[in-house]
Design a protein around this motif. Structure first.
Motif, PDB file in Angstrom:
ATOM      1  N   ALA A 220       9.101  50.809  46.391  1.00 58.37           N
ATOM      2  CA  ALA A 220       7.687  50.442  46.267  1.00 58.37           C
ATOM      3  C   ALA A 220       7.467  49.022  46.792  1.00 58.37           C
ATOM      4  CB  ALA A 220       7.240  50.538  44.811  1.00 58.37           C
ATOM      5  N   TRP A 221       6.424  48.850  47.583  1.00 57.34           N
ATOM      6  CA  TRP A 221       6.030  47.563  48.173  1.00 57.34           C
ATOM      7  C   TRP A 221       7.122  46.941  49.053  1.00 57.34           C
ATOM      8  CZ3 TRP A 221       4.212  48.205  42.969  1.00 57.34           C
ATOM      9  CH2 TRP A 221       2.823  48.319  42.859  1.00 57.34           C
ATOM     10  N   GLN A 222       8.070  47.755  49.523  1.00 61.99           N
ATOM     11  CA  GLN A 222       9.129  47.210  50.378  1.00 61.99           C
ATOM     12  C   GLN A 222       8.823  47.478  51.849  1.00 61.99           C
ATOM     13  OE1 GLN A 222      13.066  48.355  49.001  1.00 61.99           O
ATOM     14  NE2 GLN A 222      13.049  46.677  47.517  1.00 61.99           N
ATOM     15  N   THR A 223       7.767  46.862  52.332  1.00 65.15           N
ATOM     16  CA  THR A 223       7.450  46.937  53.754  1.00 65.15           C
ATOM     17  C   THR A 223       8.426  46.058  54.526  1.00 65.15           C
ATOM     18  OG1 THR A 223       5.851  45.147  53.425  1.00 65.15           O
ATOM     19  CG2 THR A 223       5.000  47.399  53.370  1.00 65.15           C
ATOM     20  N   GLU A 224       8.524  46.332  55.825  1.00 67.08           N
ATOM     21  CA  GLU A 224       9.482  45.591  56.648  1.00 67.08           C
ATOM     22  C   GLU A 224       9.177  44.099  56.643  1.00 67.08           C
ATOM     23  OE1 GLU A 224      11.213  45.612  61.240  1.00 67.08           O
ATOM     24  OE2 GLU A 224      10.057  47.313  60.480  1.00 67.08           O
ATOM     25  N   GLU A 225       7.901  43.751  56.697  1.00 64.37           N
ATOM     26  CA  GLU A 225       7.471  42.360  56.653  1.00 64.37           C
ATOM     27  C   GLU A 225       6.531  42.169  55.461  1.00 64.37           C
ATOM     28  OE1 GLU A 225       8.381  39.921  58.669  1.00 64.37           O
ATOM     29  OE2 GLU A 225       9.566  41.137  60.054  1.00 64.37           O
ATOM     30  N   PRO A 226       6.648  41.053  54.738  1.00 59.94           N
ATOM     31  CA  PRO A 226       5.709  40.814  53.637  1.00 59.94           C
ATOM     32  C   PRO A 226       4.314  40.495  54.159  1.00 59.94           C
ATOM     33  CG  PRO A 226       7.110  38.896  53.964  1.00 59.94           C
ATOM     34  CD  PRO A 226       7.641  39.975  54.880  1.00 59.94           C
ATOM     35  N   THR A 227       3.308  40.903  53.416  1.00 54.98           N
ATOM     36  CA  THR A 227       1.922  40.557  53.739  1.00 54.98           C
ATOM     37  C   THR A 227       1.549  39.323  52.935  1.00 54.98           C
ATOM     38  OG1 THR A 227       1.349  42.870  54.149  1.00 54.98           O
ATOM     39  CG2 THR A 227      -0.467  41.349  53.702  1.00 54.98           C
ATOM     40  N   VAL A 228       1.392  38.207  53.622  1.00 54.95           N
ATOM     41  CA  VAL A 228       1.035  36.946  52.975  1.00 54.95           C
ATOM     42  C   VAL A 228      -0.151  36.365  53.719  1.00 54.95           C
ATOM     43  CG1 VAL A 228       1.778  34.619  52.352  1.00 54.95           C
ATOM     44  CG2 VAL A 228       3.402  36.524  52.229  1.00 54.95           C
ATOM     45  N   SER A 229      -1.294  36.345  53.069  1.00 61.11           N
ATOM     46  CA  SER A 229      -2.513  35.822  53.677  1.00 61.11           C
ATOM     47  C   SER A 229      -2.754  34.389  53.212  1.00 61.11           C
ATOM     48  CB  SER A 229      -3.711  36.701  53.299  1.00 61.11           C
ATOM     49  OG  SER A 229      -3.955  36.601  51.905  1.00 61.11           O
ATOM     50  N   GLY A 230      -3.826  33.811  53.693  1.00 59.40           N
ATOM     51  CA  GLY A 230      -4.194  32.474  53.265  1.00 59.40           C
ATOM     52  C   GLY A 230      -4.681  32.408  51.842  1.00 59.40           C
ATOM     53  N   ASN A 231      -4.708  33.557  51.136  1.00 60.19           N
ATOM     54  CA  ASN A 231      -5.146  33.581  49.742  1.00 60.19           C
ATOM     55  C   ASN A 231      -4.311  32.682  48.841  1.00 60.19           C
ATOM     56  OD1 ASN A 231      -7.179  35.434  50.221  1.00 60.19           O
ATOM     57  ND2 ASN A 231      -5.884  37.206  49.819  1.00 60.19           N
TER      58      ASN A 231
END
Length: 311
Positions: A220-231
């Protein structure tokens, strides 16, 4: 010649025999790796009867030892950036009152369905860094949802007015829901994934992200690249399931928090300061999935002091 001479040398000690033996070990290692990868993939599609999984979890995880003392790991981090803050392992009843104006964080992670074995001390902000479930992919969704509902009931009674939760790689039953249903199911807390929130009671800004990396069938939530926004730009506290190098690089390119709370690595439990950030691993489960490691309590000084916080 003596025993070490060429006449008495055992054939297995010759260079060709060593090469054959080396090739044999290499082939065995390759076969073992292939079989392991096959089993990991196969486990994603296997659904065990609930009774079987329940019995396995009971055997694997057990419970907190009856009558054993309860501890917490405590860090007074009100002097942000201080070199080598002391981590004290204290009896739960010996936890000191917090300093005036401080915010008390109570951090746990990786409870793996043993949340009711954890005694949580009072604080201002409770943080759970994911892996609520043991292995939701091995059984039906119905079971996972039932455990999550029980977790939410337990969460509602936690003696902290603000509660932050992120998912973990074992929490597929949660990830499979829509964002609206996820929040409804965990209504007793604030669920975050690549999101930031300013908590009204304590006044601190918290960023949460469920990404992790690993090779198990729990993905679960183990995508190849993490999604990190300016949030995450204003976050004082970062909460992630896994503090991987990949995720650290992405987040620290945007913000330098006071505290980074995570879990995932059961054997990495503890807290240490690095480059002005207190990194906390609060995995409750140890390397054998037993729920025996203590919560981590951290006192921090917020940017703006807020009245009415927990004494």
């Amino acid at each position: 010649h003596g025993p070490s001479g060429s006449i008495w040398a055992h054939p297995a000690q010759g260079p060709r025999s060593k090469q054959r033996r080396g090739r044999g070990l290499w082939h065995f290692a390759m076969l073992y790796s292939a079989v392991k990868q096959y089993l990991v993939r196969a486990l994603r599609y296997i659904k065990l009867p609930e009774l079987v999984l329940n019995a396995y979890i009971q055997w694997k995880c057990g419970r907190f030892p009856l009558n054993a003392p309860r501890f917490v790991d405590f860090v007074a981090y009100t002097n942000h950036g201080s070199a080598h803050p002391e981590v004290k392992r204290l009896l739960l009843d010996d936890l000191p009152p917090k300093a005036s104006g401080a915010v008390r964080l109570v951090v746990i992670s990786d409870t793996h369905e043993r949340h009711r074995e954890v005694v949580v001390p009072p604080g201002d902000v409770f943080i759970h860094c994911g892996d609520i479930l043991f292995s939701s992919g091995l059984t039906c969704q119905r079971r996972g949802l039932r455990i999550l509902a029980d977790f939410n009931n337990w969460l509602s009674a936690i003696p902290c007015p603000e509660r932050i939760v992120v998912g973990g790689n074992h929490d597929w039953a949660l990830e499979s829901l829509s964002a609206v249903m996820q929040r409804e199911l965990l209504s007793a807390g604030t669920l975050l994934h690549d999101e930031c929130v300013k908590l009204p009671h304590s006044g601190i800004v918290v960023y949460g992200n469920a990404h992790s990396s690993g090779r198990s069938h729990n993905r679960a939530w183990q995508t190849e690249e993490p999604t990190v926004s300016g949030n995450c730009a204003d976050a004082e506290v970062v909460v992630t399931h896994h503090c991987s190098n990949q995720l650290k690089e992405a987040v620290l390119a945007v913000v330098k928090p006071k505290v980074w709370a995570s879990g995932h690595d059961h054997q990495g439990h503890g807290a240490q300061e690095e480059d002005g950030i207190l990194f906390v691993n609060a995995a409750i489960a140890d390397g054998k999935y037993r729920p025996v490691q203590p919560p981590v309590v951290v006192d921090i000084q917020p940017k703006v002091a807020i009245n009415g916080m927990c004494p």
